[in-house]
Design an enzyme around this catalytic site. Structure first.
Site, short mmCIF file in Angstrom:
data_model
loop_
_atom_site.label_atom_id
_atom_site.label_comp_id
_atom_site.label_asym_id
_atom_site.label_seq_id
_atom_site.Cartn_x
_atom_site.Cartn_y
_atom_site.Cartn_z
N SER A 52 -18.11 7.89 15.29
CA SER A 52 -19.41 7.48 14.76
C SER A 52 -20.32 8.69 14.59
O SER A 52 -21.26 8.66 13.82
CB SER A 52 -20.05 6.46 15.69
OG SER A 52 -20.20 7.01 16.97
N HIS B 239 -15.01 3.10 10.51
CA HIS B 239 -16.04 3.09 11.54
C HIS B 239 -16.48 1.66 11.86
O HIS B 239 -17.22 1.04 11.11
CB HIS B 239 -17.23 3.94 11.08
CG HIS B 239 -18.36 3.95 12.06
ND1 HIS B 239 -19.68 4.04 11.70
CD2 HIS B 239 -18.37 3.86 13.42
CE1 HIS B 239 -20.44 4.00 12.77
NE2 HIS B 239 -19.67 3.88 13.83
N GLU C 243 -17.73 0.57 8.15
CA GLU C 243 -17.80 1.66 7.17
C GLU C 243 -16.41 2.27 7.01
O GLU C 243 -15.78 2.64 7.99
CB GLU C 243 -18.77 2.75 7.65
CG GLU C 243 -20.23 2.34 7.58
CD GLU C 243 -21.16 3.42 8.11
OE1 GLU C 243 -22.15 3.72 7.45
OE2 GLU C 243 -20.89 3.95 9.22
N ASN D 93 -25.74 4.98 10.33
CA ASN D 93 -26.40 5.77 11.36
C ASN D 93 -27.35 6.80 10.76
O ASN D 93 -28.38 7.13 11.35
CB ASN D 93 -25.37 6.46 12.26
CG ASN D 93 -24.80 5.51 13.30
OD1 ASN D 93 -25.42 4.49 13.60
ND2 ASN D 93 -23.63 5.82 13.81
#
Lengths: 720, 427
Positions: A425, A446, A458, A496
């Protein structure tokens, strides 16, 4: 050939096969309703010759999936919406009043209008296939059931179950439907038609006298109490942002307390009001975006549907790895689960076992099925059993050197065509790819924590990533029933990267506001499912600090971590482990800030004031706080789009809603930007930047603002 | 003729019955090792031709338990599987049957599994109880029903222990321990002889575990309900002393006997699976087999002295391969009882025994104790009856490889009066 294909048998029973031509699913459109009307006319006319009517679907895995949502969203006026509701109600009333018995033989999804149709039949029989689900999920689209569902469903399953099912939009399988009294029987798929015919010929066995408990539960007093409690819970969850659930309560109240006619009328009123409500529009758009996500994935992974996944390797049996292993095993995938020690594996297996046990408790699966799922996990401390794996995912500790070593080891342990994936991540794929001989088989997948709950995944690609790798990743994600978003490798990937400015700004705000809970409240009012402090508890301060440091190094000043978070991380470390380290303690209305945390925050505030002088003590309104939180997300999203991290603005919206819970009724950050005007966002950021340079609007955002209108709408054919 | 090779194998740790594996029923225990075998040897489940499963205590809820295990292990439904029982030789039988099926050319890749969950042995209700209960359902009037119920006695509900029944030979009426007492008396084997032997078994097993010599064949398991790992056999006792062994009371014949729980094998849960393949195919797929079976035999003997079965079976197997006992470089004799293993050693050496029982003119010869059960035996490790044949074959081949030896013997006695023996060789 139309949708309703009837054949009368020698026994006088009319067999109606529902099979909408040239459509993958049966759904109610205006024309399908019109055809139903013709069918009912015919049946009523020759009532004397027909001994019973059997409705079944000609489409495997689908009875009637509901109303045609595309057509529904083309409705432009309230009156049109009301008329459509009335039309369905009238037809189903006629169906209910037919002189001969009718039965719905339900196999596959029987949802929304489909279930309301079945509810108007005299009998319902379902099969126990995994694909068979029944429910009224309208509320998920911001609507209410409009064709009598709110009146007929509670009548069968009781007020308690009915209210809960409709308010949550819950979908239940055949077995549960039988135990709740929603269907008369549940049988194996191949016995469905025979069972349905038996009901037409012999009727249902005499119902047991409802017990005293039932009679008490269905008094007006108890009903109104149940509704009041449900309303309270609903408001606590939705913070009043959604008119749909509010109207559900209203409609149910009318039907349950004032009688069916009032219920029907309330349904039609609610549909008329809600169909063009902005929240409904956004909910429906997200529904389509979710659908669309598979098509977007297909554009970059055209052959993903042909990829078979039966054997996957998973490295790292931490909470993340274990949860991921379990959901893969759920889908019949044998998982070779590797970790460095037997104790680490044991911990992971316990996590997986608990998840399996929870499924049994919730009656999602039988004990036998849960055992089989658990039995597909094959633990090991050695690099064995990976030669024939189609895919290996590493979920080991976030350390570049360790990950690189893992990939070097994997190349020896795996077959030549095994796809190698990282679940990182915080690290970049481009930093890892050097360790891999054939970079075309390297991809990022992800999953968000915890994988069994989070809808978004993701899929991260490098230019070197081959189509096989992307297709395998998409195949896995769709097999798990999750929503894929394919993104290019960049620090933080998409979610993120966009979430970090939000969290950082929350950190800065904590130093400025008088009461830290003001930030939480502002976020909730905006429509986030939880505030930033609570989110920090969920993500874990350590992980968040790691990610934000990586992003700061990559993107510079605009991602400068807020000092408050650093202090909180240190505080948590000193507090040890367990519940007492959480920032927010308690649940529901009892939520309060951890006193240790409050003290640190007070210190930070004091220091900040001393530094910044009196200027900082201006009181910030909740709107101002929300703008400070959300506008940096929009700013960063514009950059990511310009860099081509994702291709469509809609992908950003979908990813942020499904990945972070970004206010669904606002449609996602970019949809929201469009709705308030991108130039307003730019102006606000410019103003804020005078004091906080990190908030300066990007060129990418300015370009969008210059376009004007709905600047973040691509030419995608998303209806709405 | 096709040649079969043993590609390799894996087993669970052996665990005392009623201990950590008591919530792991037979199918689950079998699945654990079968799945691990497939993984360790990178076998595609669909490439398996057959799974043969040796098992003694048939689980009531999984009658062809081999088939159940095959499906639970992810082997496709098209692949056949069956369960065989030859009592304590069931596991060995799975190996020799797999070899026969490959050597006959019928199959090329077969799993030979042995599995036993002695924890799962059921408690049974006496026949008279079910008879009386049946009568109550036949009753037509309430009076008749009451009468029928009144016939039931508390004693009717006294459960019979399935394990004890299973370990008792119904023909001679002797429980296994008593057959060992017979062997001990026949050859004059003393209590001390037996305790000494048992002590050596523990010492050798502890040394083997400490040196990691059994690690290669043993997988770590994470049994329900706690999923805590078991990495190795729990039976071998470090610091076992002759003193504590000699304190134990004879279990089967408290007055005059010599067989104790200390010099007998423990009741055990465990499973072991071997991968048997056609030699050509194994070569083509790049495997390096650990050995093959040169000859094997099963032989009958008096059920009352079943412990001597290895002598009879070994004699037959040697004859078939044209070998002498002296050709054998390393031996595993399963240690059901110390008395029984010592009995076998004396039997091999006894001219009169061999003449009378085997019809040979001379004794078969002697087995060097230093080349027998070098990593300990069932007294320390345990004897999950259906899995032992697989285990001693695997342990033997691994040790032969370590010592670079060519020919070995694995043999065991079988309740009911049989012996089984396989002579293995490395390629």
């Amino acid at each position: 050939m139309g949708t309703w294909n009837s054949v009368q048998g020698n026994d006088g029973i009319l067999h109606v096969t529902i099979d909408k031509p040239e459509a993958s699913v049966n759904a109610f459109s205006a024309s399908v309703l019109a055809e139903l009307e013709t069918l009912l006319n015919d049946i009523e006319r020759s009532a004397g010759q027909i001994k019973g009517v059997l409705f079944k679907s000609g489409k495997p895995g689908n009875f009637i999936a509901g109303a045609d949502i595309k057509e529904m969203s083309s409705i432009t006026t309230k009156d049109q919406a009301r008329a459509t509701a009335k039309k369905g109600q009238d037809l189903f009333a006629r169906l209910e009043q037919l002189p001969m018995p009718t039965v719905a033989a339900i196999s596959g999804s029987c949802l929304g209008g489909g279930l309301e149709f079945a509810l108007a039949c005299k009998y319902r029989v379902a099969d126990d296939d995994r694909k068979t689900v029944l429910g009224l999920p309208e509320v998920r689209l911001g609507l209410v059931p409009g064709w009598g569902g709110t009146v007929r469903l509670p009548r069968l399953v009781g007020t308690m179950n009915g209210v809960q099912m409709i308010l949550a939009g819950a979908m239940i399988n055949g077995t549960k439907a039988k135990s709740r009294g929603l269907v008369h029987d549940v049988v194996p798929p191949e016995a469905l038609e025979a069972a349905a015919l038996t009901f037409l010929r012999k009727g249902a066995p005499r119902a047991k006298n409802p017990g005293i408990k039932h009679r008490v539960m269905e008094t007006k007093l108890v009903r109104s109490y149940i509704l009041k409690q449900a309303e309270k819970q609903m408001l606590a969850m939705t913070h009043g942002h959604y008119p749909g659930p509010k109207r559900v309560i209203e409609v149910l109240r009318a039907g349950l307390l004032e009688g069916p006619e009032a219920g029907f009328a309330a349904e039609a009123d609610a549909i008329a009001d809600l169909s063009k409500d902005p929240v409904t529009v956004e909910c429906i758009r997200l529904f389509f975006l979710n659908d669309e996500s598979k098509k977007w994935a297909e554009e970059v992974a055209p052959n993903y549907k042909s990829k078979k996944l039966t054997h996957v390797g998973l490295l790292g049996a931490g909470t993340m790895g274990a949860s991921l292993a379990k959901i893969m095993a759920d889908k019949n995938i044998t998982v070779r689960l590797k970790d460095v020690s037997a104790d680490a594996l044991a911990k992971g297996l316990k996590v997986a076992r608990n998840l399996c046990d929870k499924d049994v408790k919730k009656k999602k699966v039988s004990k036998r099925e849960a055992d089989r799922c658990f039995g597909r996990l094959s633990p090991t401390t050695e690099y064995t059993g990976l030669k024939h794996a189609e895919l290996v995912i590493e979920a080991v500790i976030e350390d570049l050197d360790i990950k690189k070593k893992v990939f070097r080891d994997l190349q020896i342990a795996c077959g030549p065509d095994t796809i190698l994936a990282t679940n990182t991540s915080s690290l970049r794929l481009s930093d890892m790819v050097g360790a891999i001989d054939r970079p075309e088989r390297f991809v990022g997948i992800h999953f968000f924590n915890p994988p069994h709950k989070m809808q978004l995944v993701e899929i991260v690609t490098l230019d070197s990533t081959g189509q096989d790798a992307i297709s395998t990743a998409v195949a896995l994600v769709t097999k798990l029933g999750k929503t894929p978003v394919v993104v290019k490798d960049c620090p933080g990937f998409l979610v993120n990267r966009l979430l970090t400015p939000y969290m950082n700004e929350a950190g800065y705000l904590l130093a400025e506001v008088d009461d830290p809970m003001e930030v939480e409240k502002a976020a909730l009012e905006f429509g986030f499912p939880m505030g930033p402090l609570e989110l920090m508890d969920l993500v874990g301060a350590g992980v968040a600090a790691k990610v934000s440091q990586v992003l700061f190094e990559a993107y510079g000043e605009r991602m400068q971590p807020a000092p408050a978070w650093k202090r909180l991380t240190e505080l948590q470390k000193s507090l040890g482990q367990g519940a007492q380290t959480k920032v927010i303690l308690g649940k529901g209305s009892k939520k309060k800030i951890n006193p240790d945390v409050a003290k640190v925050l007070a210190d930070i505030r004091r220091e900040h004031r001393a530094q910044a002088g009196a200027a900082a003590s201006d009181r910030l309104s909740h709107t101002e706080i929300a703008e400070r939180l959300v506008f940096p997300v929009i700013n960063e999203a514009a950059r990511a789009l310009e860099e081509g991290i994702v291709r469509y603005p809609e992908e950003v919206d979908m990813a942020m809603v499904f990945g972070t819970g970004f206010a669904p009724f606002r449609g996602g950050p970019l949809r929201y930007a469009d709705s308030i005007g991108v130039s307003y966002v730019v102006e606000t950021l410019e103003r804020l930047a005078a004091q906080h340079p990190r908030l300066a609007p990007s060129d990418a955002l300015r370009h969008r603002a210059a376009i004007g209108g709905r600047a973040f709408e691509s030419a995608l054919k998303v209806p709405v | 003729m096709a040649r079969a090779v043993i590609v390799g194998g894996v087993r669970s740790p052996f665990v005392r019955a009623g201990d950590q594996l008591r919530f792991t029923p037979t199918p689950e225990l079998g699945r654990l090792v079968t799945q691990e075998l497939l993984m360790r040897y990178d076998v595609k489940p669909e490439s398996i031709d057959e799974l043969v499963c040796g098992n003694v205590g048939t689980p009531p809820d999984a009658t062809n338990v081999g088939r159940v295990i095959s499906l639970l292990s992810g082997i496709p439904k098209e692949v056949i599987a069956h369960t065989i029982s030859r009592n304590c030789a069931s596991g060995m039988d799975s190996v020799t049957q797999a070899v026969e099926h490959v050597e006959s050319g019928r199959f090329k890749k077969v799993i030979a599994l042995g599995v036993e969950s002695m924890s799962s042995a059921p408690l049974l209700f006496p026949k008279q109880m079910s008879e009386k209960l049946l009568n109550t359902t036949k009753a037509k009037t309430t009076m008749q029903r009451l009468q029928a119920f009144s016939k039931l006695r508390v004693s009717d509900f006294t459960p019979q222990i399935g394990l004890v029944m299973g370990l008792t030979d119904p023909v001679s009426g002797l429980i296994m321990g008593k057959t060992a007492e017979k062997v001990a008396r026949k050859f004059g084997i003393t209590r001390d002889d037996q305790d000494e032997y048992a002590l050596r078994s523990h010492e050798k097993a502890v040394a083997a575990l400490e040196a990691g010599r059994l690690a290669r064949e043993t997988m770590t398991i994470y049994p329900a309900p706690k999923n805590d790992p078991i990495t190795q056999d729990i039976g071998p006792r470090k610091g076992q002393s002759i003193k504590s062994l000699s304190k134990l009371k004879p279990y089967f014949d408290p007055k005059y006997g010599s067989v104790t729980v200390g010099n007998a094998c423990m009741v055990t849960d465990g499973a072991c699976a071997l991968l048997i393949m056609d030699e050509e195919l194994a070569k083509a797929e790049g495997y390096q087999p650990i050995g093959r079976i040169r000859s094997f035999a099963y032989a009958g003997c008096d059920p009352a002295t079943m412990g001597l079965g290895p002598v009879y079976a070994t004699h037959k197997a040697l004859q078939q391969s044209g070998m002498q006992l002296s050709d054998i470089q390393l031996t595993e004799i399963n240690e059901a009882f110390a008395a029984q293993v010592i009995g076998c050693l004396r039997g091999f050496e006894s001219k009169s025994f061999c003449q009378e029982e085997l019809g040979t003119s001379e004794a078969l010869g002697s087995i060097d104790p230093e080349r027998l059960n070098v990593n300990g035996g069932a007294i320390a490790l345990g004897h999950p009856v259906g899995a032992t044949g697989n285990r001693i074959t695997l342990t033997l081949l691994h040790e032969m490889e370590r010592r670079n030896l060519d020919v070995g013997l694995a043999t065991l006695c079988v309740g009911g009066g049989l012996g089984g023996a396989v002579i293995v060789e490395r390629n």
